[in-house]
Design a protein around this motif. Structure first.
Motif, short mmCIF file in Angstrom:
data_model
loop_
_atom_site.label_atom_id
_atom_site.label_comp_id
_atom_site.label_asym_id
_atom_site.label_seq_id
_atom_site.Cartn_x
_atom_site.Cartn_y
_atom_site.Cartn_z
N LEU A 160 0.82 -1.21 0.00
CA LEU A 160 0.00 0.00 0.00
C LEU A 160 0.85 1.26 0.00
N ALA A 161 1.86 1.30 0.87
CA ALA A 161 2.73 2.48 0.94
C ALA A 161 3.80 2.46 -0.14
N LYS A 162 3.98 1.29 -0.78
CA LYS A 162 4.99 1.10 -1.82
C LYS A 162 6.39 1.44 -1.27
N LYS A 163 6.65 0.83 -0.12
CA LYS A 163 7.95 1.01 0.54
C LYS A 163 8.52 -0.35 0.93
N VAL A 164 9.83 -0.40 1.07
CA VAL A 164 10.52 -1.64 1.41
C VAL A 164 11.40 -1.39 2.63
N THR A 165 11.38 -2.33 3.55
CA THR A 165 12.31 -2.29 4.67
C THR A 165 13.13 -3.58 4.67
N VAL A 166 14.34 -3.48 5.16
CA VAL A 166 15.21 -4.64 5.36
C VAL A 166 15.63 -4.63 6.81
N ASP A 167 15.24 -5.67 7.52
CA ASP A 167 15.52 -5.76 8.95
C ASP A 167 14.99 -4.51 9.68
N GLU A 168 13.78 -4.08 9.27
CA GLU A 168 13.03 -2.96 9.84
C GLU A 168 13.63 -1.59 9.52
N THR A 169 14.63 -1.56 8.63
CA THR A 169 15.23 -0.29 8.21
C THR A 169 14.75 0.06 6.80
N PRO A 170 14.20 1.27 6.60
CA PRO A 170 13.71 1.64 5.27
C PRO A 170 14.81 1.57 4.21
N LEU A 171 14.44 1.05 3.04
CA LEU A 171 15.37 0.94 1.92
C LEU A 171 15.04 2.05 0.92
N ASP A 172 16.05 2.82 0.56
CA ASP A 172 15.86 3.95 -0.35
C ASP A 172 15.91 3.45 -1.79
#
Length: 224
Positions: free
Chosen positions: A137-149
């Motif tokens: 929905l937000a179209k965002k990705v996190t890796v180990d709870e850290t946002p990925l740019d």
């Protein structure tokens, strides 16, 4: 999401495309059943919105043709017909949900998201794969709870691979996903794939994307 809109009202079609793309989706439009069937067959769509009152033939016959062609994408029927017989006909033909005009944009978007998640086997609006979480929905990705740019193209690339995990996806299919009916340079896929892998590994995720020589790419981590 990559959304096919089959709607003959040019104003409504334009508004749908504009509003859906403003939310980060990709959308392309067809004004007839013939054009809609062509786009359903030739473009990698996640979902279709099909109006029943098309100028060349009824939308129900289009839905039947899409299903007979072996295309399994979910179909949201959008129409001004409110009687239950039309609803039953559309669903029996292979439609997955039904929305009567006029409608609220928020309801349309919610139904689209729910249909796509269900068709991919995901109930929640996010996909998890090892340390990676893709928020659809937000179209965002996190890796180990850290946002990925990620750039918009990098996100689309990763989301498509994750949705089709454990499947080999060709470079041409990825070009179609990113550029649709525009020309794209195959070399850009290699560049973006390299950047995406680098960002994932730098964030602490073992590289989940393998290259299958002569065939394409595969996201090898099991998702849930």
């Amino acid at each position: 999401m990559r959304i096919l809109i089959v709607e003959d009202d040019p104003l409504l079609s334009h508004h749908l495309k504009t509003e859906l793309q403003a939310l980060g989706n990709q959308a392309h439009c067809a004004a007839t059943a013939t054009e809609g069937l062509y786009m359903a067959k030739d473009y990698p769509n996640d979902i279709a919105i099909v109006d029943l009152g098309l100028p060349d033939r009824d939308g129900v016959s289009l839905i039947k043709d899409i299903r007979h062609a072996g295309i399994r994408m979910p179909i949201l029927v959008l129409t001004g017909r409110a009687n239950w017989q039309d609803k039953v006909s559309a669903l029996d033909a292979g439609g997955d949900d039904y929305l009567v005009k006029p409608f609220q944009k928020e309801e349309l978007v919610a139904r689209l998201n729910a249909l796509v998640r269900r068709s991919a086997g995901f109930i929640k609006p996010e996909i998890k794969a090892d340390k990676i979480v893709v928020d659809l929905l937000a179209k965002k990705v996190t890796v180990d709870e850290t946002p990925l740019d990620l750039t918009a193209f990098e996100y689309d690339l990763l989301e498509y691979l994750v949705r089709h995990n454990r499947q080999v996806v060709s470079k041409q299919r990825l070009l179609d996903v990113l550029y649709q009916d525009q020309e794209g340079d195959p070399n850009t896929i290699e560049v973006m794939m390299s950047r995406l892998r680098k960002k994932l590994t730098q964030a602490g995720q073992d590289n989940p994307i393998s290259t299958i020589r002569g065939q394409g790419y595969i996201f090898e981590v099991q998702v849930n």
